[in-house]
Design an enzyme around this catalytic site. Structure first.
Site, PDB file in Angstrom:
ATOM      1  N   GLY A 168       0.389   6.800   0.361  1.00 32.67           N
ATOM      2  CA  GLY A 168       0.528   6.435   1.773  1.00 32.67           C
ATOM      3  C   GLY A 168      -0.273   7.390   2.617  1.00 32.67           C
ATOM      4  O   GLY A 168      -1.074   8.151   2.092  1.00 32.67           O
ATOM      5  N   SER A 170       0.660  12.440  -1.324  1.00 29.75           N
ATOM      6  CA  SER A 170      -0.765  12.280  -1.560  1.00 29.75           C
ATOM      7  C   SER A 170      -1.237  10.979  -0.957  1.00 29.75           C
ATOM      8  O   SER A 170      -0.457  10.047  -0.722  1.00 29.75           O
ATOM      9  CB  SER A 170      -1.082  12.332  -3.050  1.00 29.75           C
ATOM     10  OG  SER A 170      -0.863  11.063  -3.605  1.00 29.75           O
ATOM     11  N   LYS A 171      -2.511  10.928  -0.714  1.00 29.93           N
ATOM     12  CA  LYS A 171      -3.132   9.788  -0.050  1.00 29.93           C
ATOM     13  C   LYS A 171      -2.845   8.491  -0.812  1.00 29.93           C
ATOM     14  O   LYS A 171      -2.774   7.423  -0.220  1.00 29.93           O
ATOM     15  CB  LYS A 171      -4.638  10.079   0.038  1.00 29.93           C
ATOM     16  CG  LYS A 171      -5.431   9.174   0.912  1.00 29.93           C
ATOM     17  CD  LYS A 171      -5.393   9.587   2.385  1.00 29.93           C
ATOM     18  CE  LYS A 171      -5.934   8.468   3.245  1.00 29.93           C
ATOM     19  NZ  LYS A 171      -5.132   8.051   4.338  1.00 29.93           N
ATOM     20  N   ARG A 172      -2.674   8.616  -2.126  1.00 31.94           N
ATOM     21  CA  ARG A 172      -2.473   7.405  -2.922  1.00 31.94           C
ATOM     22  C   ARG A 172      -1.169   6.681  -2.557  1.00 31.94           C
ATOM     23  O   ARG A 172      -1.079   5.484  -2.604  1.00 31.94           O
ATOM     24  CB  ARG A 172      -2.475   7.738  -4.413  1.00 31.94           C
ATOM     25  CG  ARG A 172      -3.763   7.317  -5.086  1.00 31.94           C
ATOM     26  CD  ARG A 172      -3.773   7.726  -6.528  1.00 31.94           C
ATOM     27  NE  ARG A 172      -3.659   9.172  -6.668  1.00 31.94           N
ATOM     28  CZ  ARG A 172      -2.882   9.792  -7.527  1.00 31.94           C
ATOM     29  NH1 ARG A 172      -2.129   9.099  -8.332  1.00 31.94           N
ATOM     30  NH2 ARG A 172      -2.849  11.104  -7.587  1.00 31.94           N
TER      31      ARG A 172
END
Ligand code: GLU
Length: 488
Positions: A265, A261-263
């Site tokens: 990386g 997930s974007k969180r």
């Protein structure tokens, strides 16, 4: 069997079928590349089809951006929206007539029906199911309308969707090339919508229709599509079509076992491109996300991947997205570049930072940094001390038993010595030899001279060797920096 004929006549055909919703997720790139590897390993065709039926989610310009990524990767589509082909159009919203015709045919065959339920009724039903803790499911109210009822509703201009008429019980066994046979109880399957009231098909309908019409022989896609798999197969059956082979690719997890997930990386290919990952590294890395080459070797060119690729060697268990491995591969491919290639690759990073740099400086910086770079963007940090001496504490000059003052005395000797080195001998090799000889003549210890010299030249605790730095800085700047250190 129709399918065998297809393989013999048309050859292997795989497609990448993205929805134009913005940036390219690394998981989708993996799906695309696996399709490409399978197609090319069997001398087949690789096709791009744009699945843009969900217009709400569409992002303008997404197709062009996507094509740019594939150009950058040097992965070519044999057919698609730009190059055309015998199975076009390759954009789903340009194929609405085909879906309409086949949906009508399916109704005729008894595999689908028109549902006239209003959104208010459906919403009420949904809330009630929620209250009763039942799974959300269409209650099949319109499934058995009489032909007169249907005619009347059509005459009245009532809006309708088209739903798939699922069998009512039993199990459906579907075959995945990686997982083998999988059985699903049919009662869990909804009479889901195939065509919306505006005549636009859902993904479930359009993708099956297109895979059939485009004579796709293998569908390779992420395993998040496994729950749709029985519905797809039932649709093929309802049409009396032979389904392609299905290859559901394993999930990609991050190192701690969670979803990418974007969180945690970057998840978009564009981010990796921007940071300076090379296409060779991205391709090599993605190939290893679920595929296990037979040998030990993990560094593989695209040609080697294709010639070794067998979809039977794809594993079912989740693949781990290991950024360190990506960095390792990228560092390897950076080291394979010639100096000129690498200069071309890093130049835009200096431009982006508004750093002016001439060609001979750039060449020296590359010589110093190539071994240390993990990604192209690293060049800015790695070269910063060359372009400008960082601020550092005088204490950094001290080394083991010698304090700052003693280090400065050694630097004075160095300065005198280096001042006499003629310009034409100011290169890495000759500097290295002459400095070592000089230290020996002084009966000195290497570290007592080299550490202060390296710190004076770089201002850093860790850096390349003083000989390399002195060469990269040139004589004048080197002497200036040493003088500065002596006066700290
Ligand atoms: N349009 C779907 C997606 O973007 C394609 C899934 C498939 O490959 O069937 O995920």
């Amino acid at each position: 069997m129709i399918f065998d004929n297809k393989e013999k006549i048309g050859g292997v055909r795989l497609r990448f079928a993205p929805s134009p919703t913005g940036f390219l997720h690394i998981g989708n790139l993996r799906s695309a590349l696996f399709g490409y590897f399978i197609a090319k390993s069997q001398k087949g065709k690789f096709i791009l089809r744009l699945e843009d039926t969900d217009q709400k989610r569409e992002v303008e310009g997404a197709l062009d951006k996507l094509l740019e990524v594939f150009d950058w990767l040097n992965v070519k589509f044999d057919e698609g929206p730009k190059q055309g082909g015998n199975y076009g159009p390759y954009i789903q919203t340009q194929r609405l007539d085909k879906y309409q015709k086949l949906a009508d045919e399916l109704i005729e065959r008894g595999g689908a029906y028109r549902c006239f339920c209003t959104s208010e009724r459906l919403e009420k039903m949904r809330l009630q199911q929620q209250e009763e803790k039942l799974p959300p499911r269409y209650d099949r109210c319109c499934r058995d309308l009489s032909s007169t009822e249907i005619e009347n509703k059509l005459k009245n201009g009532e809006k309708f969707v088209i739903r798939q008429k699922m069998p009512l019980d039993g199990d459906i066994i579907v075959h995945d090339e990686i997982r083998g046979d999988i059985s699903f109880p049919i009662k869990d399957l909804d009479d889901h919508v195939l065509v919306k009231s505006n005549g636009v098909p859902t993904y479930q309908f359009a993708s099956v229709v297109d895979d059939h019409l485009m004579e796709i022989t293998h569908v390779s896609r992420g395993d998040e599509w496994l729950p749709s798999f029985p519905k797809n197969i039932l649709l093929y059956q309802a049409f009396g079509w032979q389904p392609p082979k299905f290859i559901h690719l394993p999930l990609i997890l991050n190192k701690s076992g969670g979803k990418l997930s974007k969180r945690q990386g970057d998840v978009y290919v564009e981010d990796y491109i921007q940071k300076g990952y090379l296409s060779e590294a991205i391709i090599n890395f993605c190939a290893l996300l679920g595929w296990h080459p037979k040998g030990e070797q993990e560094i593989l060119s695209i040609g080697e991947i294709i010639s070794n690729f067998r979809f039977q060697d794809i594993g079912a268990s989740p693949a781990v997205f290991d950024e360190e491995k990506l960095d390792y591969l990228n560092g390897y491919y950076i080291r394979q570049k010639t100096k000129t290639e690498l200069m071309d690759l890093v130049r835009p990073y200096f431009v982006a930072e508004n750093i002016e740099i001439n060609e001979s400086q750039l060449e020296k910086i590359i010589t110093l940094s190539q071994e240390r770079m993990k990604k192209l963007a690293d060049i800015i940090e790695l070269s910063a001390f060359i372009l400008k001496l960082p601020d550092y504490e005088g204490e950094l000059l001290a080394w083991k038993k010698i304090d700052k003052e003693k280090a400065q005395e050694n630097l004075k000797l160095m300065l005198e010595f280096l001042d006499k080195v003629p310009d034409q001998k100011w290169n890495k090799e000759e500097l290295e030899t002459s400095i070592f000889t000089y230290i020996e003549e002084q009966n000195g210890k290497n570290g007592d001279f080299l550490w202060p010299l390296r710190v004076a030249l770089s201002g850093l605790k860790n850096s390349p060797s003083p000989f390399e730095i002195a060469w990269a800085l040139g004589k004048e700047e080197s002497l200036n920096r040493i003088t500065l250190a002596i006066n700290k």
